[in-house]
Design an enzyme around this catalytic site. Structure first.
Site, PDB file in Angstrom:
ATOM      1  N   ALA A  28       0.815  -1.217   0.000  1.00 12.88           N
ATOM      2  CA  ALA A  28       0.000   0.000   0.000  1.00 12.88           C
ATOM      3  C   ALA A  28       0.848   1.265   0.000  1.00 12.88           C
ATOM      4  CB  ALA A  28      -0.930  -0.004   1.219  1.00 12.88           C
ATOM      5  N   ALA A  30       3.267   4.172  -2.209  1.00 13.22           N
ATOM      6  CA  ALA A  30       2.905   5.103  -3.286  1.00 13.22           C
ATOM      7  C   ALA A  30       2.690   4.400  -4.612  1.00 13.22           C
ATOM      8  CB  ALA A  30       3.984   6.178  -3.420  1.00 13.22           C
ATOM      9  N   LYS A 182      19.241   1.009 -12.446  1.00 11.62           N
ATOM     10  CA  LYS A 182      19.305   2.472 -12.569  1.00 11.62           C
ATOM     11  C   LYS A 182      19.254   3.159 -11.207  1.00 11.62           C
ATOM     12  CE  LYS A 182      14.829   2.935 -11.598  1.00 11.62           C
ATOM     13  NZ  LYS A 182      14.253   3.650 -10.441  1.00 11.62           N
ATOM     14  N   ARG A 246      13.685   8.658  -4.600  1.00 13.55           N
ATOM     15  CA  ARG A 246      14.293   8.452  -3.288  1.00 13.55           C
ATOM     16  C   ARG A 246      15.791   8.168  -3.417  1.00 13.55           C
ATOM     17  NH1 ARG A 246       9.188   5.893  -2.801  1.00 13.55           N
ATOM     18  NH2 ARG A 246      10.048   3.916  -3.515  1.00 13.55           N
ATOM     19  N   GLU A 272      15.731   1.555  -2.733  1.00  8.57           N
ATOM     20  CA  GLU A 272      16.217   0.211  -3.036  1.00  8.57           C
ATOM     21  C   GLU A 272      17.639   0.202  -3.577  1.00  8.57           C
ATOM     22  OE1 GLU A 272      14.929  -2.445  -2.170  1.00  8.57           O
ATOM     23  OE2 GLU A 272      12.735  -2.318  -2.122  1.00  8.57           O
TER      24      GLU A 272
END
Length: 324
Positions: A28, A30, A182, A246, A272
């Site tokens: 749940a 973004a 990436k 992020r 990540e």
């Protein structure tokens, strides 16, 4: 005069609306909620399950036509184990929207899903997709990658809209690795901007970053041409140039002198690329893959060097041909 492809897209959307599917989105955050909104807007029956609140019962997953995994990399293995115990429909399609690598096995999310469900169709959904922009109704495109063409087309129909164009690709590994690798380059790009190194430096970094991504992807077995598409070059450009990323924020704030622990503590969501960098270094050592940018990002994240030292290490390497 209406172009035949436009007629085809309109027909696919009408078919999708007239044949609504049951879609369960696991995660749940973004991106998970954004995908849920896209599917719901096309008339599908959508449920969103958070791993924290367990809002969806197992019976809803058992009846799902499409199960979308949008959890963080850390939660993929756990979710897979939970679903393995359920009696699913024989035609259920798994869609993975996670970008990362397992720290123990170095497997991608799709590889984990496919290993657990060898007889099921797994589709990778990846592209230059900043969730906040899509939520605002801004146009975007993505890729549904799968070795099962029918499954990829089915997922394409579930999520496509006039604002969100979905392409298909038969190289799911390349699609997935483009979106995963990436993130490492986005950290480097954030450092570049945080140090105010200028447009020339940023262009050089992103271009050489793509070369490195292709080198790693080829060693994994992915196709070169996939990395020049939306999930490769497209996602690289979006993530390396947006403060909404992020991973970009991690690099940018490191260049501002903040510690990694302080950055991650205040970051909204998971970067990540931090974990991916560590896993890639494991793989590089095992398979002797040349990854200069990844290596410097790794040293930076380990606080072995400063952002400026990372730049110097990249610029002072031995001179070589661009094609190597």
């Amino acid at each position: 005069m209406i172009h035949p492809k436009s007629q085809s897209l309109a027909s696919d959307r009408q078919h999708s609306t007239q044949n609504p599917r049951s879609v369960v989105v696991l995660g749940a955050g973004a991106w998970g909620t954004t995908l849920a909104s896209l599917a719901a807007a096309n008339g599908h029956r959508v449920q969103v399950r958070s791993r924290r609140d367990g809002a969806i019962s197992p019976s809803e997953i058992e009846r799902a036509d499409v199960v979308v995994s949008a959890v963080s990399m850390q939660g993929v293995a756990t979710v897979v184990r939970e679903i393995q115990t359920l009696p699913l429909l024989p035609t259920t399609i798994f869609v993975t929207a996670t970008k990362g690598l397992d720290p123990v096995t170095t497997l991608t999310p799709a590889q984990i899903w496919q290993a657990a469900f060898p007889d099921r169709s797994v589709v990778v959904l990846c592209g230059p997709n900043l969730a906040k922009e899509i939520q605002q109704g801004l146009p975007a495109a993505t890729v549904a990658g799968s070795t099962d063409d029918n499954a990829a087309v089915a997922v394409q129909a579930v999520f496509s809209s006039p604002q969100f164009r979905v392409y298909t690709n038969s190289d799911p590994l390349g699609v997935e690795l483009g979106g995963t690798l990436k993130n490492v380059m986005a950290i480097a790009a954030g450092v570049c901007d945080g140090l105010q190194l200028g447009t020339n430096a940023k262009a050089a970094l992103v271009t050489r970053g793509l070369t490195e991504i292709i080198r790693i992807g080829n060693s994994w077995g992915a196709k070169t041409e996939t990395f020049y598409g939306l999930s490769g070059l497209g996602d690289l450009l979006a993530t390396c140039n947006s403060p909404l990323s992020r991973n970009y924020q991690v690099g940018y704030q490191l260049a501002q002198g903040k510690t990694l622990s302080a950055i991650l503590a205040h970051l909204e969501g998971t970067a990540e690329g931090v974990n991916t960098t560590q896993v890639l270094m494991q793989r590089a050592r095992q398979q002797d893959i040349y990854m200069p940018i990844t290596a410097e990002v790794y040293r930076l994240l380990q606080a072995e060097i400063t952002p400026k030292q990372a730049l110097e290490a990249l610029m002072l390497r031995d001179l070589k041909s661009e094609l190597l």
